[in-house]
Design a protein around this motif. Structure first.
Motif, PDB file in Angstrom:
ATOM      1  N   ILE A  64       0.841  -1.425  -0.435  1.00 19.96           N
ATOM      2  CA  ILE A  64       0.006   0.245  -0.240  1.00 19.96           C
ATOM      3  C   ILE A  64       1.160   1.126  -0.235  1.00 19.96           C
ATOM      4  O   ILE A  64       0.427   2.324  -0.472  1.00 19.96           O
ATOM      5  N   GLU A  65       1.730   1.561   0.742  1.00 22.10           N
ATOM      6  CA  GLU A  65       2.443   2.629   1.380  1.00 22.10           C
ATOM      7  C   GLU A  65       4.281   2.592  -0.307  1.00 22.10           C
ATOM      8  O   GLU A  65       4.039   3.778   0.084  1.00 22.10           O
ATOM      9  N   GLY A  66       4.744   1.317  -0.220  1.00 18.32           N
ATOM     10  CA  GLY A  66       5.923   1.341  -0.463  1.00 18.32           C
ATOM     11  C   GLY A  66       6.657   1.245   0.078  1.00 18.32           C
ATOM     12  O   GLY A  66       7.789   0.024   0.391  1.00 18.32           O
ATOM     13  N   ASN A  67       7.202   2.850   0.855  1.00 18.29           N
ATOM     14  CA  ASN A  67       7.952   2.404   1.783  1.00 18.29           C
ATOM     15  C   ASN A  67       7.367   3.059   3.126  1.00 18.29           C
ATOM     16  O   ASN A  67       6.840   3.632   3.329  1.00 18.29           O
ATOM     17  N   LEU A  68       7.935   1.838   4.253  1.00 19.62           N
ATOM     18  CA  LEU A  68       7.298   1.458   5.410  1.00 19.62           C
ATOM     19  C   LEU A  68       7.909   3.175   6.420  1.00 19.62           C
ATOM     20  O   LEU A  68       7.135   3.581   7.447  1.00 19.62           O
ATOM     21  N   ALA A  69       9.054   3.505   5.544  1.00 19.83           N
ATOM     22  CA  ALA A  69       9.728   4.388   6.573  1.00 19.83           C
ATOM     23  C   ALA A  69       8.764   5.909   6.224  1.00 19.83           C
ATOM     24  O   ALA A  69       9.071   6.755   7.623  1.00 19.83           O
ATOM     25  N   PHE A  70       8.144   5.990   5.631  1.00 17.22           N
ATOM     26  CA  PHE A  70       7.577   6.881   5.561  1.00 17.22           C
ATOM     27  C   PHE A  70       6.473   7.447   6.295  1.00 17.22           C
ATOM     28  O   PHE A  70       5.826   9.007   6.961  1.00 17.22           O
ATOM     29  N   TYR A  71       5.661   7.183   7.275  1.00 18.30           N
ATOM     30  CA  TYR A  71       4.539   6.646   8.230  1.00 18.30           C
ATOM     31  C   TYR A  71       4.970   5.748   9.209  1.00 18.30           C
ATOM     32  O   TYR A  71       3.973   4.799   9.961  1.00 18.30           O
ATOM     33  N   PRO A  72       6.020   6.049   9.928  1.00 18.41           N
ATOM     34  CA  PRO A  72       6.636   5.502  11.212  1.00 18.41           C
ATOM     35  C   PRO A  72       4.850   5.389  11.887  1.00 18.41           C
ATOM     36  O   PRO A  72       4.556   4.591  12.599  1.00 18.41           O
ATOM     37  N   PHE A  73       4.799   6.520  12.512  1.00 19.68           N
ATOM     38  CA  PHE A  73       3.320   6.995  13.958  1.00 19.68           C
ATOM     39  C   PHE A  73       2.253   5.945  12.957  1.00 19.68           C
ATOM     40  O   PHE A  73       1.891   5.241  13.540  1.00 19.68           O
ATOM     41  N   LEU A  74       2.087   6.642  12.189  1.00 23.91           N
ATOM     42  CA  LEU A  74       0.721   5.362  11.674  1.00 23.91           C
ATOM     43  C   LEU A  74       0.885   4.288  11.425  1.00 23.91           C
ATOM     44  O   LEU A  74      -0.277   3.482  11.949  1.00 23.91           O
ATOM     45  N   ASN A  75       2.005   4.025  10.986  1.00 26.70           N
ATOM     46  CA  ASN A  75       2.235   1.954  10.769  1.00 26.70           C
ATOM     47  C   ASN A  75       2.020   1.819  12.757  1.00 26.70           C
ATOM     48  O   ASN A  75       1.983   0.672  12.404  1.00 26.70           O
ATOM     49  N   SER A  76       2.587   2.752  13.232  1.00 23.45           N
ATOM     50  CA  SER A  76       3.038   1.736  14.890  1.00 23.45           C
ATOM     51  C   SER A  76       1.425   2.057  15.038  1.00 23.45           C
ATOM     52  O   SER A  76       1.492   0.782  15.952  1.00 23.45           O
ATOM     53  N   VAL A  77       0.959   2.486  15.067  1.00 24.47           N
ATOM     54  CA  VAL A  77      -0.498   2.294  15.008  1.00 24.47           C
ATOM     55  C   VAL A  77      -1.777   1.466  14.461  1.00 24.47           C
ATOM     56  O   VAL A  77      -1.831   1.029  15.496  1.00 24.47           O
ATOM     57  N   ILE A  78      -1.031   1.013  13.397  1.00 25.90           N
ATOM     58  CA  ILE A  78      -1.386   0.211  12.554  1.00 25.90           C
ATOM     59  C   ILE A  78      -1.761  -1.253  13.537  1.00 25.90           C
ATOM     60  O   ILE A  78      -2.243  -2.075  13.611  1.00 25.90           O
ATOM     61  N   GLY A  79      -0.469  -1.928  13.474  1.00 25.60           N
ATOM     62  CA  GLY A  79       0.099  -2.912  13.901  1.00 25.60           C
ATOM     63  C   GLY A  79      -0.011  -2.512  15.602  1.00 25.60           C
ATOM     64  O   GLY A  79      -1.282  -4.116  15.556  1.00 25.60           O
ATOM     65  N   MET A  80       0.029  -1.736  15.905  1.00 23.42           N
ATOM     66  CA  MET A  80      -0.437  -2.073  17.565  1.00 23.42           C
ATOM     67  C   MET A  80      -1.778  -2.289  17.518  1.00 23.42           C
ATOM     68  O   MET A  80      -2.485  -3.373  18.052  1.00 23.42           O
ATOM     69  N   THR A  81      -2.557  -1.804  17.017  1.00 25.27           N
ATOM     70  CA  THR A  81      -4.071  -2.032  16.708  1.00 25.27           C
ATOM     71  C   THR A  81      -4.178  -3.469  16.476  1.00 25.27           C
ATOM     72  O   THR A  81      -5.997  -4.093  16.857  1.00 25.27           O
ATOM     73  N   TYR A  82      -4.223  -3.829  15.225  1.00 24.75           N
ATOM     74  CA  TYR A  82      -3.993  -5.450  14.540  1.00 24.75           C
ATOM     75  C   TYR A  82      -3.910  -6.243  15.878  1.00 24.75           C
ATOM     76  O   TYR A  82      -4.481  -7.197  15.888  1.00 24.75           O
ATOM     77  N   ASP A  83      -2.819  -5.783  17.387  1.00 27.36           N
ATOM     78  CA  ASP A  83      -2.314  -6.879  17.583  1.00 27.36           C
ATOM     79  C   ASP A  83      -3.031  -7.048  19.037  1.00 27.36           C
ATOM     80  O   ASP A  83      -3.925  -7.990  19.334  1.00 27.36           O
ATOM     81  N   PHE A  84      -3.860  -5.411  19.498  1.00 26.35           N
ATOM     82  CA  PHE A  84      -4.339  -5.517  20.554  1.00 26.35           C
ATOM     83  C   PHE A  84      -5.880  -5.573  20.363  1.00 26.35           C
ATOM     84  O   PHE A  84      -6.643  -5.468  21.445  1.00 26.35           O
ATOM     85  N   LEU A  85      -6.604  -5.362  19.323  1.00 26.75           N
ATOM     86  CA  LEU A  85      -7.797  -5.360  18.993  1.00 26.75           C
ATOM     87  C   LEU A  85      -8.984  -6.725  19.670  1.00 26.75           C
ATOM     88  O   LEU A  85      -9.380  -6.164  20.340  1.00 26.75           O
ATOM     89  N   PRO A  86      -8.324  -7.945  19.582  1.00 27.44           N
ATOM     90  CA  PRO A  86      -9.134  -8.808  19.933  1.00 27.44           C
ATOM     91  C   PRO A  86      -8.843  -8.395  22.099  1.00 27.44           C
ATOM     92  O   PRO A  86     -10.231  -8.869  22.250  1.00 27.44           O
ATOM     93  N   PHE A  87      -8.531  -7.889  22.389  1.00 27.35           N
ATOM     94  CA  PHE A  87      -8.818  -7.800  24.112  1.00 27.35           C
ATOM     95  C   PHE A  87      -8.839  -6.092  24.366  1.00 27.35           C
ATOM     96  O   PHE A  87      -9.827  -6.065  25.754  1.00 27.35           O
ATOM     97  N   MET A  88      -9.365  -5.914  23.405  1.00 26.74           N
ATOM     98  CA  MET A  88     -10.118  -4.613  23.403  1.00 26.74           C
ATOM     99  C   MET A  88     -12.522  -5.257  23.597  1.00 26.74           C
ATOM    100  O   MET A  88     -13.027  -4.459  23.829  1.00 26.74           O
ATOM    101  N   ILE A  89     -11.991  -5.790  21.889  1.00 21.95           N
ATOM    102  CA  ILE A  89     -13.694  -6.018  21.816  1.00 21.95           C
ATOM    103  C   ILE A  89     -14.021  -7.681  23.249  1.00 21.95           C
ATOM    104  O   ILE A  89     -15.178  -7.438  23.056  1.00 21.95           O
TER     105      ILE A  89
END
Length: 262
Positions: A119-144
């Motif tokens: 989607i992005e090509g180079n992940l270094a362009f959006y480090p904060f966004l990618n971190s949030v996406i990765g964290m959300t993907y990992d922890f979402l079941p613990f919220m649901i």
């Protein structure tokens, strides 16, 4: 020797002494001593005067806060729809959300990295966004899960009574369902916010070079600066304890007031 139920607690006490109390004593020792073993507050003052550590703490809090908010915004509607719907296979749908947790963590994040790279090509362009996406993907079941378990156990007669008294769907939700689901929300926030502050593996695997608290502690110990690393770990422990006490206080207040916290 007469057997009693207190005897069953002896192995647990021994476990706590060896694996909890003893490491904490070592942590406190290194945090408040220097290389010569002398007592000092330099490590503590250095934490709050070093731009690197303060910046890392702020960045970690920002990632944890945004991740928690995103997880809550996604999880609550999902949990509410599942809990209040007439679906017969609710357990199957919940299992679908939990199913990724059964897969190896590294494989899941690697798969996510490949998707984000396309989607992005180079992940270094959006480090904060990618971190949030990765964290959300990992922890979402613990919220649901905690929110779903709380809503599904609510007494449906309360909502029916509100409607009989003239409340519409929106009023019944905001005045009854949402306040009564606060314990599940608080539990979900605790299960997401605290790990998100220290889970540096997601950042490392998504090519994020920015440190958070977990990676900063690891870098100090890797450089054999045990005193500085111990102080950072101690400050993080204090933040976690304060946050845990706050969330426990919210849960107790909500239980005492019958869900009227909001």
């Amino acid at each position: 020797m007469k057997f009693s139920r207190k005897t069953l607690g002896i192995p647990y006490i021994i476990f706590l002494l060896i694996f909890v109390v003893a490491p904490l004593i070592v942590l406190f020792y290194y945090a408040f001593t220097n290389g010569q073993g002398q007592f000092t507050l330099k490590n503590l003052t250095g934490f709050f005067t070093d731009p690197n550590t303060v910046g890392t703490l702020v960045y970690s809090l920002a990632i944890a806060l945004v991740t928690t908010v995103v997880c809550l915004l996604i999880a609550y509607p999902v949990a509410y729809i599942l809990a209040t719907s007439g679906l017969k296979q609710k357990g199957v749908i919940i299992m679908i959300f939990v199913l990724p947790m059964w897969i190896n963590f590294s494989l899941r994040i690697t798969a996510l990295k490949e998707i984000l790279t396309v989607i992005e090509g180079n992940l270094a362009f959006y480090p904060f966004l990618n971190s949030v996406i990765g964290m959300t993907y990992d922890f979402l079941p613990f919220m649901i899960l905690p929110i779903y378990n709380t809503i599904v156990k609510l007494d449906g007669s309360l909502t029916e009574a509100a409607r009989d008294l003239g409340a519409n769907e929106r009023s019944a939700f905001f005045k009854i369902t949402l306040p009564l689901s606060v314990p599940g929300i608080v539990s979900g926030i605790s299960m997401v916010f605290l790990p998100a502050m220290t889970n540096y593996v997601v950042l490392d695997m998504l090519y994020n070079s920015t440190y958070i608290m977990g990676s900063l502690i690891g870098s100090y110990f890797s450089a054999y600066n045990w005193h500085g690393g111990s102080m950072i770990a101690l400050v993080l422990l204090a933040i976690i304890c304060v946050f845990t006490l706050m969330t426990n206080g919210l849960e107790k207040e909500d239980a005492r007031t019958g869900g009227a916290l909001l």
